[in-house]
Design a protein around this motif. Structure first.
Motif, PDB file in Angstrom:
ATOM      1  N   VAL A 197     -31.730 -42.947 -29.448  1.00 56.00           N
ATOM      2  CA  VAL A 197     -33.507 -42.744 -30.282  1.00 56.00           C
ATOM      3  C   VAL A 197     -34.649 -43.332 -29.193  1.00 56.00           C
ATOM      4  N   ALA A 198     -33.980 -44.203 -28.341  1.00 58.53           N
ATOM      5  CA  ALA A 198     -35.069 -43.964 -26.972  1.00 58.53           C
ATOM      6  C   ALA A 198     -35.678 -42.521 -26.645  1.00 58.53           C
ATOM      7  N   GLY A 199     -34.432 -42.487 -25.907  1.00 56.80           N
ATOM      8  CA  GLY A 199     -34.328 -41.301 -25.606  1.00 56.80           C
ATOM      9  C   GLY A 199     -34.118 -40.423 -26.017  1.00 56.80           C
ATOM     10  N   SER A 200     -34.524 -40.323 -27.547  1.00 56.57           N
ATOM     11  CA  SER A 200     -35.027 -38.414 -27.890  1.00 56.57           C
ATOM     12  C   SER A 200     -36.661 -38.299 -27.641  1.00 56.57           C
ATOM     13  N   SER A 201     -37.174 -39.373 -27.266  1.00 53.92           N
ATOM     14  CA  SER A 201     -38.533 -39.066 -26.921  1.00 53.92           C
ATOM     15  C   SER A 201     -38.943 -37.584 -25.599  1.00 53.92           C
ATOM     16  N   LEU A 202     -37.320 -37.996 -24.778  1.00 51.64           N
ATOM     17  CA  LEU A 202     -38.310 -37.118 -23.990  1.00 51.64           C
ATOM     18  C   LEU A 202     -37.924 -35.341 -24.687  1.00 51.64           C
ATOM     19  N   ILE A 262     -37.983 -34.249 -27.488  1.00 52.84           N
ATOM     20  CA  ILE A 262     -39.782 -34.545 -28.212  1.00 52.84           C
ATOM     21  C   ILE A 262     -41.102 -34.601 -27.877  1.00 52.84           C
ATOM     22  N   GLY A 263     -40.813 -35.232 -26.015  1.00 55.77           N
ATOM     23  CA  GLY A 263     -42.414 -35.092 -25.573  1.00 55.77           C
ATOM     24  C   GLY A 263     -42.157 -33.196 -24.266  1.00 55.77           C
ATOM     25  N   ILE A 271     -40.577 -30.902 -25.923  1.00 54.23           N
ATOM     26  CA  ILE A 271     -40.916 -29.680 -26.891  1.00 54.23           C
ATOM     27  C   ILE A 271     -42.641 -29.301 -27.526  1.00 54.23           C
ATOM     28  N   LEU A 272     -42.802 -30.786 -27.876  1.00 58.68           N
ATOM     29  CA  LEU A 272     -44.580 -30.443 -27.592  1.00 58.68           C
ATOM     30  C   LEU A 272     -45.391 -30.459 -26.422  1.00 58.68           C
ATOM     31  N   ALA A 273     -44.864 -30.593 -25.036  1.00 61.31           N
ATOM     32  CA  ALA A 273     -45.312 -29.334 -23.822  1.00 61.31           C
ATOM     33  C   ALA A 273     -45.028 -28.502 -23.633  1.00 61.31           C
ATOM     34  N   LEU A 274     -44.164 -27.866 -24.266  1.00 62.33           N
ATOM     35  CA  LEU A 274     -43.908 -26.469 -24.324  1.00 62.33           C
ATOM     36  C   LEU A 274     -44.347 -24.785 -25.815  1.00 62.33           C
ATOM     37  N   ARG A 275     -44.691 -26.107 -26.745  1.00 64.23           N
ATOM     38  CA  ARG A 275     -45.528 -25.591 -27.702  1.00 64.23           C
ATOM     39  C   ARG A 275     -47.351 -26.003 -27.482  1.00 64.23           C
ATOM     40  N   PHE A 276     -47.281 -27.172 -27.015  1.00 62.35           N
ATOM     41  CA  PHE A 276     -48.583 -27.192 -26.724  1.00 62.35           C
ATOM     42  C   PHE A 276     -49.255 -26.932 -25.508  1.00 62.35           C
ATOM     43  N   ARG A 277     -50.586 -26.966 -25.217  1.00 65.62           N
ATOM     44  CA  ARG A 277     -51.029 -26.576 -23.686  1.00 65.62           C
ATOM     45  C   ARG A 277     -52.515 -27.577 -23.868  1.00 65.62           C
ATOM     46  N   PHE A 278     -51.601 -28.880 -22.914  1.00 59.57           N
ATOM     47  CA  PHE A 278     -51.891 -30.394 -22.384  1.00 59.57           C
ATOM     48  C   PHE A 278     -52.655 -29.654 -20.587  1.00 59.57           C
ATOM     49  N   SER A 279     -54.776 -30.041 -21.087  1.00 49.82           N
ATOM     50  CA  SER A 279     -54.905 -30.181 -19.783  1.00 49.82           C
ATOM     51  C   SER A 279     -54.054 -30.896 -18.789  1.00 49.82           C
ATOM     52  N   SER A 333     -42.994 -44.436 -23.302  1.00 48.48           N
ATOM     53  CA  SER A 333     -43.303 -44.214 -22.100  1.00 48.48           C
ATOM     54  C   SER A 333     -42.287 -43.018 -21.759  1.00 48.48           C
ATOM     55  N   ASN A 334     -41.502 -42.554 -22.239  1.00 46.10           N
ATOM     56  CA  ASN A 334     -40.556 -41.638 -22.375  1.00 46.10           C
ATOM     57  C   ASN A 334     -40.705 -40.729 -22.700  1.00 46.10           C
ATOM     58  N   LEU A 335     -42.300 -39.907 -23.850  1.00 45.05           N
ATOM     59  CA  LEU A 335     -42.662 -39.011 -24.170  1.00 45.05           C
ATOM     60  C   LEU A 335     -44.049 -38.927 -23.680  1.00 45.05           C
ATOM     61  N   PRO A 336     -44.789 -39.418 -22.448  1.00 47.08           N
ATOM     62  CA  PRO A 336     -44.720 -38.517 -21.855  1.00 47.08           C
ATOM     63  C   PRO A 336     -44.243 -38.461 -20.355  1.00 47.08           C
ATOM     64  N   GLU A 337     -43.970 -38.137 -20.042  1.00 46.28           N
ATOM     65  CA  GLU A 337     -42.850 -38.550 -18.908  1.00 46.28           C
ATOM     66  C   GLU A 337     -42.211 -37.240 -18.729  1.00 46.28           C
ATOM     67  N   ALA A 338     -41.702 -36.998 -20.150  1.00 45.94           N
ATOM     68  CA  ALA A 338     -41.447 -35.028 -20.222  1.00 45.94           C
ATOM     69  C   ALA A 338     -42.238 -34.657 -21.109  1.00 45.94           C
ATOM     70  N   ILE A 339     -43.702 -34.596 -21.176  1.00 43.33           N
ATOM     71  CA  ILE A 339     -44.228 -33.773 -21.473  1.00 43.33           C
ATOM     72  C   ILE A 339     -45.185 -33.554 -20.045  1.00 43.33           C
ATOM     73  N   GLY A 340     -45.260 -34.019 -19.047  1.00 40.16           N
ATOM     74  CA  GLY A 340     -45.823 -33.690 -18.084  1.00 40.16           C
ATOM     75  C   GLY A 340     -44.861 -33.613 -17.348  1.00 40.16           C
ATOM     76  N   SER A 341     -43.698 -33.752 -17.182  1.00 36.48           N
ATOM     77  CA  SER A 341     -42.706 -33.017 -16.093  1.00 36.48           C
ATOM     78  C   SER A 341     -41.940 -31.284 -17.049  1.00 36.48           C
ATOM     79  N   SER A 342     -42.681 -31.416 -17.903  1.00 34.13           N
ATOM     80  CA  SER A 342     -41.927 -29.680 -19.104  1.00 34.13           C
ATOM     81  C   SER A 342     -42.759 -29.165 -18.513  1.00 34.13           C
TER      82      SER A 342
END
Length: 172
Positions: free
Chosen positions: A10-15, A17-18, A20-28, A142-151
């Motif tokens: 459950v805790a790691g699943s945010s990697l 999710i993050g 997928i979010l990074a690939l679906r949306f463009r973040f500055s 905390s895993n969510l932004p880690e995955a967003i930034g890296s992805s």
């Protein structure tokens, strides 16, 4: 053991999710920086207020929590330094600079980050029979932004989306 695995999943699943979010949306870069800072703040707060206080209570006034904090910090610092020295210094660069380094560094860095988190989840189940909701939420957030930034960086470096999600699924 199954319960610990489930909560760790459950805790790691945010990697995932993050990613997928990074690939679906463009973040500055600014938004990514704010998201990552938020995730770091959440995890630091959980460690400070939830885990350290409990460790001090369990130690009964002995210095073992302080020794544990220093030992853990040293291991994390040394591992991060070694990863940086072996081509992983830009492993979480949101602009795609990690292409020139080793992709394995992203895996090693995330695993280095995830091992203590997973150990804490497992130990709280063994010691108290229940997972700390605050700590679980902190790891997840905390895993969510880690995955967003890296992805975002991996996609900018030309990685295929399936490979990025596969990376996060494997780590999770």
């Amino acid at each position: 053991m199954g319960e610990a695995f489930l909560w760790g999943l459950v805790a790691g699943s945010s990697l995932i999710i993050g990613g997928i979010l990074a690939l679906r949306f463009r973040f500055s870069p600014r938004t990514i920086a704010l998201i990552m800072a938020f995730g770091a703040g959440v995890l630091i707060s959980a460690v400070s207020f939830d885990l350290v206080a409990e460790a001090v209570d369990l130690a009964g006034g002995h210095g073992s929590p302080v020794a544990g904090l220093f030992a853990g910090s040293l291991v994390f610092f040394t591992g991060d330094w070694l990863i940086d020295r072996h081509g992983g210094s830009a492993r979480k660069d949101s602009q795609g600079e990690q292409e020139s380094g080793s992709p394995l560094s992203i895996v090693l860095g995330t695993v280095l980050d995830g091992i203590p988190e997973s150990m804490v989840i497992g130990l709280t189940i063994v010691e108290g029979g229940a997972v700390s909701g605050a700590y679980l939420a902190a790891v997840f957030m905390s895993n969510l932004p880690e995955a967003i930034g890296s992805s975002t960086g991996l996609a900018a470096a030309g990685w295929k989306h399936a490979r990025i999600i596969g990376l996060w699924a494997g780590i999770t």
